[in-house]
Every structure is written in C-alpha cells, then in structure tokens.
Design an enzyme around this catalytic site. Structure first.
Site, PDB file in Angstrom:
ATOM      1  N   ILE B 465      19.333  26.659  16.504  1.00 13.63           N
ATOM      2  CA  ILE B 465      20.006  28.299  16.167  1.00 13.63           C
ATOM      3  C   ILE B 465      20.164  28.918  15.059  1.00 13.63           C
ATOM      4  O   ILE B 465      21.078  29.943  14.888  1.00 13.63           O
ATOM      5  CB  ILE B 465      21.752  27.818  17.025  1.00 13.63           C
ATOM      6  N   GLY B 466      19.327  28.336  13.703  1.00 10.24           N
ATOM      7  CA  GLY B 466      19.457  29.075  12.730  1.00 10.24           C
ATOM      8  C   GLY B 466      19.629  27.773  11.456  1.00 10.24           C
ATOM      9  O   GLY B 466      19.949  28.234  10.398  1.00 10.24           O
ATOM     10  N   GLY B 468      18.343  24.615  11.641  1.00  4.71           N
ATOM     11  CA  GLY B 468      17.180  23.940  11.276  1.00  4.71           C
ATOM     12  C   GLY B 468      16.882  22.473  12.074  1.00  4.71           C
ATOM     13  O   GLY B 468      17.040  21.273  11.288  1.00  4.71           O
ATOM     14  N   ALA B 510      24.336  15.430  15.295  1.00  2.68           N
ATOM     15  CA  ALA B 510      24.927  14.342  15.046  1.00  2.68           C
ATOM     16  C   ALA B 510      24.081  13.631  16.845  1.00  2.68           C
ATOM     17  O   ALA B 510      24.414  12.439  16.500  1.00  2.68           O
ATOM     18  CB  ALA B 510      26.064  14.745  15.471  1.00  2.68           C
ATOM     19  N   SER B 511      23.641  14.457  17.799  1.00  2.64           N
ATOM     20  CA  SER B 511      23.688  13.396  18.980  1.00  2.64           C
ATOM     21  C   SER B 511      22.081  13.463  18.975  1.00  2.64           C
ATOM     22  O   SER B 511      21.781  12.327  19.391  1.00  2.64           O
ATOM     23  CB  SER B 511      23.829  15.292  20.359  1.00  2.64           C
ATOM     24  N   GLY B 693      27.792  16.909  11.616  1.00  3.91           N
ATOM     25  CA  GLY B 693      27.802  18.075  12.415  1.00  3.91           C
ATOM     26  C   GLY B 693      28.058  18.714  11.083  1.00  3.91           C
ATOM     27  O   GLY B 693      29.157  18.493  10.133  1.00  3.91           O
ATOM     28  N   GLY B 695      28.055  22.965  11.048  1.00  2.00           N
ATOM     29  CA  GLY B 695      27.802  24.263  11.036  1.00  2.00           C
ATOM     30  C   GLY B 695      29.245  24.345  11.051  1.00  2.00           C
ATOM     31  O   GLY B 695      29.448  25.859  11.097  1.00  2.00           O
ATOM     32  N   GLU B 696      30.519  23.615  11.889  1.00  2.00           N
ATOM     33  CA  GLU B 696      31.910  24.946  11.675  1.00  2.00           C
ATOM     34  C   GLU B 696      33.534  24.792  10.476  1.00  2.00           C
ATOM     35  O   GLU B 696      33.385  24.996   9.914  1.00  2.00           O
ATOM     36  CB  GLU B 696      32.585  24.041  12.322  1.00  2.00           C
TER      37      GLU B 696
END
Lengths: 218, 740
Positions: B465-466, B468, B510-511, B693, B695-696
C-alpha cells in the site's frame, strides 16, 4: 496554467443567452481555438452540479476529432466540447500516468507539460490543445533509461503509494531541464507547491528534485 | 522437537539474554550480534521505476475492452425518506447500459448515502445519467453537531436509540485513592476534529464477470477481505472470485472489504453484461469512505511532588457519524506507568458518514489530550516535561528515544519561561510519546521459486500500500539465500497467490517477513541438499553467502549460485512456508517519541513548524530507506492533522462545507518543515525476523509535540485541533488560566 480561455464575445451574459439559447457556462466550455468554435452549436443548458432529479434531454455535446501531439507523437482523439485533456489522456489514449484525484485543479496529480510549462490536465480542455506540445510522464524515459529526475526519485525514495508521483515529476521537469546551477530548496518547494502528497513523501521529493538539479546544472 | 536456544535481544546499550523456543522448521531469530548484509540496508523500491514512469497501473488506471464507467447517486440530504426512484430517464440516455437501485429500505441518513447507480460508456455520460435519475425526497430533521446530538430532544440517527452510546469504562487501580495521594493535580478539556483519510486514489473497483466467476481489481488494503466480502454480499463462493491489487494510491485504514461501491460495481457489471469501473470522485471520497472521529477529552492527572503519577482520569466523547466508535483512551492506558487510571468513553452518532479506522485509530486524539495534560502537570510541579516523562516511562526503548530526540532538537535550549522571546515571532520546543503494537500474526503463506537459471521469486498475496512490501520480501529472502537484493524478485497483490493479512494495524511487514524467511530457509535447505554431493560435504556443513554455496569451514570450496541451480530437477525448485505464532519478544510493541520546534507569530496567530525530530523503533530494520520514509510520512500527516485538516459540516443542512482539496487542507510543500527521522534497530526476538510495524506510530505524537511547543513559545495553550491562527489568537487573548 492554460491562459488561452478564449476571447469573450460582446454583449452582456443575458443577451448572449437570449441570442443563442445556451447558458454562458455551456458557451464558454465550447470556446477556445478555431476547432472548438465549430462545436459550440446550440443545445440546452445543463443542470447545475449537485442538483438531482432534473429531467434532462439527451446531452447535446457534439463530438469532434482533435489532433493532439503527445510526447512527440501525433494522436487523434474523439472528444466532446467538455472533454478535459486529462480525460482524453487517461480514457482514450491509455496514458494513465497523469492521475484523476480532484478533477478541479487543487492537487496537481494530473500535471503535464503544455508547451514546456506545467499545467493541470483536468483544468485544460482537450479542444484547446490542438497545435500544442503535450508532454506526459510516459515521455520522459528513453526505453529503459530513466530521466535523471526519475532516477533521483528512485534513489531518494521520493514516493510511497506513488499516486502523486507522475504529477510531482512533471512539475519538476522544467526546473531540472532549465540547466540552472543555483537551484535552492525554496525553488524546488515552489515548483511543487501546486502538488499534494498525502503519504508525506514531500521531504524526499525535495531531495530528489535538488539532487537532479545539481546533477544537470551547468 | 522444538529447540531451546539462548539469544541476546535488545538494542545498542540495552540488551538481555533470553531463552526462546523456536519451531524446528524455522531458522533461529536474528539476535543482536547477527551479521546481516542485506537486511538493515537502504534499498530502492522494486516498483520504483514503474511508479516514476507512469507504468504502474492502479485500479483507477485500468481500461479493459468494452469497459463501462459506473457512478453512484448519493443523497444530498443529511436525513430523508426516499419516496420514489425513477431510473427510466437515466436509462433513456444514449450510452447508459445499466441503472440499479442500491438503497435498501427507504431512509438515507447522511449526505453521501448511496441511493442508486448507473453504468455508461464514458464517465461524462455516467455523470449525466446520475443527474437524470428522478428521486422524490421527504427531507427529515437531522443533527450534524456533536453537542446538539447529545441533547435528549435531538433528532435520532438510529431509530429510537439515543445518539450517545452508553459509556464504556476502562482502567486499573483506584483513581479516588490515587487523587487523594496526589500532591498536585491538573484538569483540562481538549478537543480534536473529524479528519478524513484523503487517499489520493479514491475508493473503487473494476469488476469483470466471465460466466459465474468474477475478477475484481480493487484499490484496497486487503484483497482477501474484498474477496470474502464480495462472496458474502453476492451470495457466491470465494473460489469464484479473484481479487487483484498491484498498486494502490493510499488507504490509511479506509480501504478494507468490498464496501458498498465494490458490491455495486459487481452488480452493475452483471446487469450490463460488461466490465465496469466504478471509482469515487473527490467529494464522495470525503463524504462516504469513513473518517477519524472527533473527541472532547476532559483529563485530570495527579502526581506526587517528585513527578510520580498517582492518578489519571479521562472522560471522553466524540462524533462517529452513523457509528463505529469514537474511542481515544489507549495512550492513557498504555504509555506511562500509573497505578490508578479510569477512562470513561462514549460515542455520539450524528447524520454524517460513519467512521473508518484511520492510521493509529484513537491514538493521535488521545495523545493530544494526554501529552498536553502532562505538560500542564510539569508546569505545576515546576519540572522539565521531559523529566516528568522519564520518571513515569517503563519502556527502555522509549527512554533511549527521549535521550536521542532531546539531543537532536536541542532540548537544553528550551525556554524555561514560556513566551519569553522578544518580538512577535516566538520560538518553543515540545514533545510527545507514542506506543503501538505491530507485532504481526500468523497467516501469510509464501512461495519461493528458484529456477534452473538461478532466478529467485518470492510470491504472496499481500498488498503493497506504499509501504514497500515487495522490497521487504526480496530483502529477507536475499539475506537468507546469501544473494544480493537485485537477485530476488517479488510478486504480490493477487488472491491466486498465497493468503496474507490485510494491511492494517501495522501488521503486514511483521506478519509477512518471518514467513518469507521461513520459505527462503526451506528453499535453501533444498539447495544445500543438491549442492552437498557436488562439494563433497554434508548439507549441515554448507552455507549460502555472497552468491555462492560453500563449505562454511573452508570457503574456498564453493560453487556459484547459478551452477547449483543448474542442477535443479525440473524448471524450478519451489518452497512453501507460513509461520508460527510469535514467541518471546524484547518488546511486545513499538514505542516512539517526537520533538518539535515551532515559531509562532503572536500578531497573526500563524504557527510555523521549524523542525521535527521523530525517534522511532520497529524491531529489526529490514529496509532502512523505507522505514525512514514511513516515519517522515507519519510526521507530515501528523502536522497536517495538527494545523490544517477539519471536516466541517454545515449545521442547518448537515452538508460538508469543504468536500474538496482546496478547503479541506492537507499539508503542502511550502508548509513542510525539516523532519529528521531516527530509527533504533532492535533485535526483538518474537519470530525468525523480529520486526514490528512502523506504519502508525509516527503519526501519533506529532500534534502533541507541536501543541506543547506552541505553549512553550507563547505561554498559553491551544486546546483544540486544528491549531489554526484564529485559535492561537483566541488563546492569547484568553491568557494563561490556572486550572485544577
């Protein structure tokens, strides 16, 4: 931006409407260049954006063909008076690098070069583009060889989702190809001030622009 | 047999030995001393040249032969009964191939609610067709204002149900006791706004039926969620549906499942017997794809004179549109050590689009209240706000991040007396903290193919989703196989490939990464079986490194990668793997701390952010370039949330006043400050890769850091987001207020 919005005909708006039976908005959509004048034939006014439930007769936008020059190649396209350059590029010529994000000149994702200057394709009528040089992101690379600006984007990670990327690249091309060797961060920011990036790659985009300018500056 | 091994986990300066049990078909986790050649480096994205040349095709870009363009008719009213829908005028237009009713029942409950849909030969004709549909509305009373919706006589959004949900309580300990023990308390109320996702590629799909099988290209964060949702809503088996998403232009939490527009697209395609592309426009995107709910947080904190927190109390509520929840308590419960915490949260329905998870749901809101309240407490205790946080922070990672961030922003130069700069432009420093999870899950099924020519491909049905993902897959496989980044390709975005998790909650990397490593490990073992007799050794004596297979004890006995591959039986060697559950970790989730420097003009109220230092962690860094980009991106979104964005509803009509990109403002180039991302590399254990992760967490504390910096600069606090010039000026006029 497109400066050639057409010369206005004499007469107050009301008079024009009475004369030809079309609203000013419809009239202006058809004006511009010799080609478009021939397709601004009579027809009923369209309902305003946002009002639903109006009974409409069949749309009377006449179709015509325009000869476009895109990335150096001649491309004929069948258009309506209201067709934007963006719509023609994406839906007819399958040049989907320029993106539709806001369709009203607020985000820069549809940026292309018109006669060497950055322009929003969504705010440019296809009918107004005959005889003009259109350059899109698809025309930058030479086969597998990326344009120096494109290579800089890849090296600096100047993207994330990538949807705004073609628009940013095209907005920076004039600066990079200017050959200036005194380009500053402010110049780069100004060049992309008309482009939004939601993923927040802006700092990387600036870096890519600066690097590409430094490499190509004399 | 599950081997038990001892590993050293942690990061530079802070390690510990841990005994972990690894599954016997997986490689051991990389510990602190692991020597990695590809993992941890900075690698350009695999799809980079596709993105910069325009070759990358997004769902919005697809043009299939015979494809029609779909469009949805939406309610212009915030609340109405639909008496009649006449599709005939739309169907009469030349070029219109289908028109259907989408509204179930007869009530629309927000501006943007779906009513009907058409498919036509051009997008322009589709727009004409929508306008031609005749709908007779009975406009009903609505409520668009948060406070008005809480009143007992407000128009109800859902039948007879009150608009405000029953409060949910959370926490621990005994807050009354905690406040009794406190030697200082503060209390304040903070407000945050509704924010829309503003994905640049709008929501939508392209649907094509072939007999009773459906191919759906979706702009989505979860191709498997789209497939499952379509199967359920269309009443067909998942095996008849294939979903693809090679590139997508942003989601930020709003793009899961097929959603109404995906199902409508499939129905139109069936009705018109032609492929249909249905993409939302910008206005629809603002109205009908979800949002981050607002919040009103009344916060009370209590502490001892030395700064030790004794009690935290939060009462919060927020507007969640038609529903979905307006929670924001997580930062209060999770970041700082405090034995007594009580949170009471409710959600308030209004006639507006329902919420959708938006990057770190609940956290940026809660952080804005919590971090400013902490600074108020620090002021009361005459303590450095950084010191107050250090006293109450349990995370060794975050403590290290505080030190790094403070040094890089120049915290020692922070004005002791807020607002003490001379002249109208005043500078200040502020900070905020973050906590997140991102430990990943089981689920991903990876295939690694090694051809006889030596080409390596990693295949899985994840999305990128952007973030990478492709690069991540290639890096991890290359590391395990002893190859270079350029030697490995990655293919994703197709439900025909192995299952994967949806890209939300900072879970994908991470998954996926451990499963990739496990599959590459399997492939490696198979190759070593092939190479062993050729090198006169046993497989256990061999290693893969630097593009070779060689005897570990005597590297001169080696074979080139290609020479080993040439001996593969058949065209390719294929290895499959998934992954086990996480085992012991150094840290169950990520931390984070951000420091901001601002300059505030007290005559115009403008806040200019000078610099943000964002210090984060994500377990094992796989691609440093991409991780830093995520951090930068989160800060940019956080700044945008802090200073500019606001979904504004007109109260009399319930319509959104700014459903575009001109009046709904997101951060632009001229507003973008210097952003310095710093990321700690942590050997986190947990699984064969050990990454978290990222991302957040970077979007969580930015607004807080800026708000605290503003207070330091001008001596008064802005209590509401976005911190627009008028609010800064209003705060200055109010002057500093002693509370609590």
């Amino acid at each position: 931006m497109n400066e050639k919005n057409g010369t206005s005909k004499p007469g107050a708006p009301d008079e024009r409407r009475k004369r030809s039976g079309v609203s000013r908005r419809y009239f202006l959509k058809g004006v511009g260049g010799g080609v478009a004048a021939s397709i601004a034939t009579g027809g009923p006014a369209l309902a305003d954006e946002g009002l639903v439930g109006r009974t409409l007769p069949a749309p009377a936008f006449a179709e015509t063909t325009v000869k476009l020059k895109v990335n150096g190649a001649a491309k004929d396209a069948k258009i309506e008076a209201r067709s934007t350059l963006l719509s023609v590029l994406r839906n007819q010529l399958d040049l989907t690098g320029a993106k539709e994000v806001c369709d009203r000149g607020e985000c820069g994702a549809c940026t292309v070069l018109l006669d060497g200057k950055a322009a929003y394709a969504c705010m440019t009528l296809a009918a107004d583009c005959e005889g003009r040089e259109i350059r899109t992101v698809e025309g930058l690379a030479q086969g597998d060889r990326l344009h120096p600006l494109q290579a800089a984007f890849v090296e600096c990670d100047g993207y994330m989702c990538g949807f705004c990327t073609p628009g940013h690249v095209m907005a920076l091309v004039p600066l990079v190809e200017s050959g200036r060797n005194d380009v500053t961060l402010e110049d780069v920011k100004e060049a992309v001030a008309g482009n939004v990036c939601r993923c927040g790659a802006a700092p990387r985009i600036f870096e890519a622009g600066l690097n590409a300018c430094r490499k190509s500056g004399r | 047999m599950m081997p038990k091994i001892k590993v050293t986990l942690g990061f530079k300066g802070q390690t510990r030995e841990q005994e972990i049990t690894i599954p016997d078909d997986e490689p051991a986790t990389w510990d602190v001393d692991a020597k990695l050649r590809v993992v941890g480096g900075s690698h350009p994205r695999k799809e980079g040249s596709d993105k910069v040349t325009g070759r990358a095709k997004y769902t919005f870009d697809l043009n299939l032969p015979g494809m029609l363009h779909g469009k949805i008719l939406r309610s212009p009213h915030a609340h109405a009964r639909v008496r009649e829908i006449d599709l005939a005028p739309a169907l009469a237009l030349p070029g219109v191939k289908a028109a259907i009713r989408t509204l179930e029942g007869d009530e629309v409950r927000y501006q943007g609610d779906e009513v009907a849909a058409v498919a036509a030969t051009t997008p322009e004709i589709a727009r004409d067709a929508i306008r031609a549909i005749k709908v007779s509305w009975e406009v009903l009373p609505h409520v668009a204002d948060l406070e008005a919706a809480r009143k007992p006589d407000a128009p109800r959004v859902h039948g007879a149900q009150p608009n405000e949900t029953q409060p949910i309580e959370g926490g621990r300990g005994d807050v009354d006791q905690g406040f009794a023990e406190a030697e200082a308390t503060v209390e304040e109320t903070f407000r945050t706004q509704v924010q829309t996702h503003v994905s640049l590629e709008t929501h939508g799909t392209v649907c094509r039926w072939e007999g009773d099988t459906l191919t759906c290209w979706a702009s989505t964060q979860g191709i498997f969620t789209v497939r499952g949702d379509l199967a359920q809503k269309l009443g067909i088996d998942q095996s008849k549906i294939r979903v693809l998403c090679e590139h997508m232009g942003g989601g930020f939490g709003s793009k899961f499942n097929a959603r109404t527009e995906g199902v409508v697209c499939a129905r139109l395609a069936r009705e018109a017997n032609a492929p249909v592309k249905l993409m939302l426009d910008r206005k629809e995107e603002h109205l009908a794809t979800g949002n981050r709910p607002s919040s009103v947080q009344t916060v009370r904190l209590g502490a001892k004179r030395d700064g030790t927190l004794t009690a935290m109390h939060l009462r919060s509520y927020g507007a969640d549109g038609l529903g979905g929840g307006a929670n924001c308590a997580a930062p209060y419960l999770r970041i700082y050590r405090c034995p007594n915490v009580k949170t009471i949260e409710s959600s308030v329905h209004i006639h507006a689009g329902r919420v959708a998870a938006m990057r770190a749901p609940g956290h940026p809101q809660g952080s804005f209240g919590l971090e400013q309240a902490l600074d108020l407490l620090a002021e009361k205790l005459k303590m450095d706000p950084l010191e107050l946080r250090r006293r109450n922070d349990t995370s060794p990672v975050r403590l290290a991040e505080y030190a790094i961030g403070a040094e890089k922003i120049g915290w020692s130069k922070r004005r002791e007396i807020p607002g003490s700069d001379k002249g109208p432009r005043k500078r200040g420093l502020g900070m905020g903290s973050a906590v997140w999870g991102g430990a990943g899950n089981t689920g991903p099924q990876i295939e690694v193919r090694v051809t006889r020519e030596g080409a390596v491909e990693v295949r899985n049905g994840s999305q990128d989703i952007g973030t990478g993902t492709r690069s991540l897959m290639a890096i991890v496989a290359a590391e395990e196989l002893g190859l270079g980044y350029g030697d490995v390709a990655a293919t994703l975005g197709d439900t025909a490939l192995g299952f994967s998790v949806g890209s939300g909650g900072s879970q994908t990397a991470a998954s996926v990464a451990p499963a990739v490593r496990n599959a590459a490990y399997e492939a490696r073992l198979k190759l070593l079986e092939i190479a062993a007799p050729l090198l006169g050794a046993t497989p256990a004596e061999l290693e893969t490194a630097e593009g070779k297979v060689r005897v570990a004890a005597d590297p001169s006995r080696a074979l080139a990668w290609k020479d080993v591959c040439a001996k593969i039986d058949g065209p390719a060697l294929v290895a499959h793997a998934d992954r086990s559950r996480n085992y012991d970790a150094f840290s169950p989730g990520s931390a984070g701390a951000q420091f901001a420097e601002v300059e505030v003009d007290v005559e115009t109220g403008e806040i200019r952010v000078v610099k943000v230092v964002a210090v984060h962690d994500c377990g094992r860094i796989v691609n440093k370039l991409a991780v830093e980009s995520q951090i930068i991106g989160g800060v940019v979104q956080g700044l945008s949330y802090a200073l500019l964005e606001d979904r504004i509803l007109d109260r009399p009509t319930g319509r959104m006043v700014n459903p575009n990109l001109e009046d709904y403002k997101i951060l632009g180039s001229l507003d973008t400050p210097e952003i310095e991302p710093v990321v700690l590399d942590v050997a986190n254990g947990m699984n064969s890769v050990g990454l978290l992760g990222i991302g957040e967490s970077p979007v969580i504390p930015t607004a807080s850091a800026v708000a605290n910096a503003v207070a330091n600069a001008i001596g008064v606090r802005v209590l509401e987001l976005p911190m627009t010039p008028d609010r800064v000026l209003a705060a200055l006029e109010r002057g500093p207020v002693e509370k609590g």
